[in-house]
Design an enzyme around this catalytic site. Structure first.
Site, PDB file in Angstrom:
ATOM      1  N   ARG A 178       0.838  -1.226   0.077  1.00 11.21           N
ATOM      2  CA  ARG A 178       0.189   0.070   0.076  1.00 11.21           C
ATOM      3  C   ARG A 178       0.895   1.455   0.045  1.00 11.21           C
ATOM      4  NH1 ARG A 178      -3.534  -1.433   5.157  1.00 11.21           N
ATOM      5  NH2 ARG A 178      -1.715  -2.376   5.677  1.00 11.21           N
ATOM      6  N   HIS A 198      -0.942   1.761  16.456  1.00  9.13           N
ATOM      7  CA  HIS A 198      -1.134   0.713  17.046  1.00  9.13           C
ATOM      8  C   HIS A 198       0.035   0.645  18.232  1.00  9.13           C
ATOM      9  CE1 HIS A 198      -4.308  -0.928  14.087  1.00  9.13           C
ATOM     10  NE2 HIS A 198      -3.241  -0.671  13.250  1.00  9.13           N
ATOM     11  N   SER A 212     -10.551  -2.384   8.067  1.00  9.03           N
ATOM     12  CA  SER A 212     -11.346  -3.436   8.817  1.00  9.03           C
ATOM     13  C   SER A 212     -12.172  -4.143   8.069  1.00  9.03           C
ATOM     14  CB  SER A 212     -12.080  -2.948   9.965  1.00  9.03           C
ATOM     15  OG  SER A 212     -11.270  -2.211  10.888  1.00  9.03           O
ATOM     16  N   ASP A 229     -20.888 -11.991  20.175  1.00  7.78           N
ATOM     17  CA  ASP A 229     -20.340 -10.373  20.649  1.00  7.78           C
ATOM     18  C   ASP A 229     -21.347 -10.172  21.916  1.00  7.78           C
ATOM     19  OD1 ASP A 229     -19.177  -7.719  18.892  1.00  7.78           O
ATOM     20  OD2 ASP A 229     -20.213  -7.452  20.807  1.00  7.78           O
ATOM     21  N   SER A 263     -21.731 -13.351  23.677  1.00  6.03           N
ATOM     22  CA  SER A 263     -20.526 -13.692  24.159  1.00  6.03           C
ATOM     23  C   SER A 263     -20.348 -13.845  25.349  1.00  6.03           C
ATOM     24  CB  SER A 263     -19.352 -12.917  23.371  1.00  6.03           C
ATOM     25  OG  SER A 263     -18.270 -13.700  23.516  1.00  6.03           O
ATOM     26  N   ILE A 266      -7.587 -11.076  13.447  1.00  6.13           N
ATOM     27  CA  ILE A 266      -7.450  -9.941  12.728  1.00  6.13           C
ATOM     28  C   ILE A 266      -7.001  -8.818  13.999  1.00  6.13           C
ATOM     29  CG2 ILE A 266      -9.088  -8.126  11.565  1.00  6.13           C
ATOM     30  CD1 ILE A 266     -10.871 -10.243  10.801  1.00  6.13           C
ATOM     31  N   ASP A 312      -2.954  -6.374  15.383  1.00  7.92           N
ATOM     32  CA  ASP A 312      -2.058  -4.782  15.311  1.00  7.92           C
ATOM     33  C   ASP A 312      -2.102  -4.388  16.727  1.00  7.92           C
ATOM     34  OD1 ASP A 312      -0.928  -4.443  12.874  1.00  7.92           O
ATOM     35  OD2 ASP A 312      -3.154  -4.262  11.907  1.00  7.92           O
ATOM     36  N   VAL A 320      -1.121 -12.418  10.443  1.00 10.59           N
ATOM     37  CA  VAL A 320      -0.236 -11.265   9.593  1.00 10.59           C
ATOM     38  C   VAL A 320      -0.978  -9.811  10.086  1.00 10.59           C
ATOM     39  CG1 VAL A 320       0.021 -10.437   7.215  1.00 10.59           C
ATOM     40  CG2 VAL A 320       0.192 -12.738   7.611  1.00 10.59           C
ATOM     41  N   ALA A 321       0.214  -8.891  10.329  1.00 11.02           N
ATOM     42  CA  ALA A 321      -0.165  -7.839  10.904  1.00 11.02           C
ATOM     43  C   ALA A 321      -0.434  -6.583   9.962  1.00 11.02           C
ATOM     44  CB  ALA A 321       1.127  -6.999  11.832  1.00 11.02           C
ATOM     45  N   ASN A 322      -0.413  -6.954   8.533  1.00 13.23           N
ATOM     46  CA  ASN A 322      -0.700  -5.924   7.568  1.00 13.23           C
ATOM     47  C   ASN A 322      -1.560  -6.581   6.771  1.00 13.23           C
ATOM     48  OD1 ASN A 322       1.796  -7.119   6.891  1.00 13.23           O
ATOM     49  ND2 ASN A 322       2.103  -5.614   5.535  1.00 13.23           N
ATOM     50  N   MET A 323      -2.509  -7.230   7.067  1.00 14.84           N
ATOM     51  CA  MET A 323      -3.362  -8.167   6.061  1.00 14.84           C
ATOM     52  C   MET A 323      -3.769  -7.515   4.679  1.00 14.84           C
ATOM     53  SD  MET A 323      -5.712 -10.472   8.501  1.00 14.84           S
ATOM     54  CE  MET A 323      -6.833 -11.114   7.251  1.00 14.84           C
TER      55      MET A 323
END
Length: 371
Positions: free
Chosen positions: A15, A96, A134, A198, A220, A267, A270, A298-301
């Protein structure tokens, strides 16, 4: 204002923080935009497209940072970029910080004004600069989870949609926010049996109508999470507390009792992740084993789909970027409390409560900083 856009250096991060449309808008307001050479190539934006809209191409990252009043990025600075940060610089990017003590210390020690995309928050509690990424991460999670669930990748060898006479995969999504709703949508579209957990009953009611009662929306609790995680072929962690570390909702012990080859996609990585055993991975090496399960963290999906992500991100950030450039960060934050909530560090102080709490620090009140 002179605005710099360096090339992202994180592993497989394609990106870029601005599109030619964004450059055009800033230049039209009288600002100068400095773009590092080839910064947009990963998103298939050539330097010539930036130049055509009035940007200046700079060869070296050091020069972009040094010559800019404000630096726009996508991902938080990594260690190799720390030396480029300096007192008085405005840095506008995802930070983050609650899950990153070293970067917090660098921003404080170097007296950088750090404004984080992910903590800009409107009066209705929406996170406008986190929302588009997101969405992307949520849509990606079932796809990467389905790939990881193939036997050759260490997974259970279960097809998401099943076939006639064979059960569909069971997917559990923890968190019914933006990323969780998008994850549920894609998993459902792939044919999985989806359960969405949730604590916010309004979000669950919304999912009831959105998915025509095809997604099982459940309140949840620790017991509910345990019961459904043990039955799952795939678990997607999509929990978010703005600015703060994510709560650990799936323990190592619980993972040890899951189905062999089950896949867990976090997800929330981060912000530290919502699984006990989460640690950040890269697109080059995305998964690792915990007991008999596969973790994808993965921290930057969204970096995997830059053609979508770059434009979606600029669409969201550009109005705030223009305000910061036109008014300066102080006046822009005074005029827009949502933007002010994005301020995480300034003049050697942490200015965000959840970030300060995560690191045992005392936050400088926003009102005092902006006075």
């Amino acid at each position: 204002m002179r605005i710099g856009v360096p090339k992202e250096v994180k592993n497989h991060e394609y990106r870029v923080a601005i599109t030619p449309i964004g450059v055009h808008e800033l230049v039209a307001h009288g600002h100068e935009v400095l773009i590092e050479k080839d910064a947009g190539v990963g998103s298939q934006i050539e330097d010539e497209k930036y130049v055509a809209e009035g940007a200046k191409i700079i060869d070296a990252a050091d020069d972009v940072w040094a010559e800019s009043d404000m630096v726009l990025k996508v991902k938080e600075p990594v260690a190799e970029e720390y030396h480029r940060m300096r007192e008085g610089l405005v840095l506008f990017t995802y930070l983050h910080l609650a899950a990153d003590l070293p970067l917090t210390e660098e921003l404080v020690n170097r007296k950088v004004t750090g404004i984080a995309y992910e903590t800009v928050q409107t009066p209705n509690n929406a996170l406008p600069l986190l929302y588009p990424m997101s969405e992307v991460a949520g849509c990606l999670a079932p796809q990467v989870g389905a790939y990881s669930m193939m036997k050759a990748q260490g997974g259970r060898g279960v097809l998401m949609g099943g076939v006639g006479g064979v059960a569909n995969a069971k997917v559990v999504v923890i968190g019914a926010g933006v990323s969780g709703q998008n994850a549920a949508n894609i998993a459902l579209g792939m044919g999985a049996e989806v359960t969405l957990l949730d604590t916010d009953l309004d979000k669950l009611r919304m999912s009831f109508w959105r998915y025509n009662n095809q997604v099982h929306g459940l309140a949840s609790s620790k017991l509910a999470i345990e019961q459904h995680v043990l039955e799952a072929d795939m678990v997607i962690g999509a929990v978010l507390i703005p600015g703060a570390k994510a709560p650990k909702l799936v323990s190592n012990d619980l993972v040890s009792r899951m189905k062999p080859g089950s896949v867990l996609v976090d997800i929330a990585v981060d912000q530290g992740g919502c699984f006990e055993d989460t640690h950040a991975t890269t697109h080059a090496d995305p998964t690792y084993a915990v007991h008999n399960s596969v973790f994808y963290c993965v921290a930057n999906m969204p970096g995997a789909v830059p053609n979508t992500s770059t434009y979606a991100l600029t669409n969201a950030t550009l109005p705030y970027t223009v305000a910061l450039a036109n008014k300066g960060w102080v006046q822009a934050c005074r005029d827009d409390h949502a933007l002010a909530l994005g301020l995480n560090t300034h003049a050697g102080q942490v200015t965000n409560g959840p970030v300060a709490e995560a690191h045992g620090l005392t936050a400088e009140p926003l009102d005092a900083v902006l006075a």
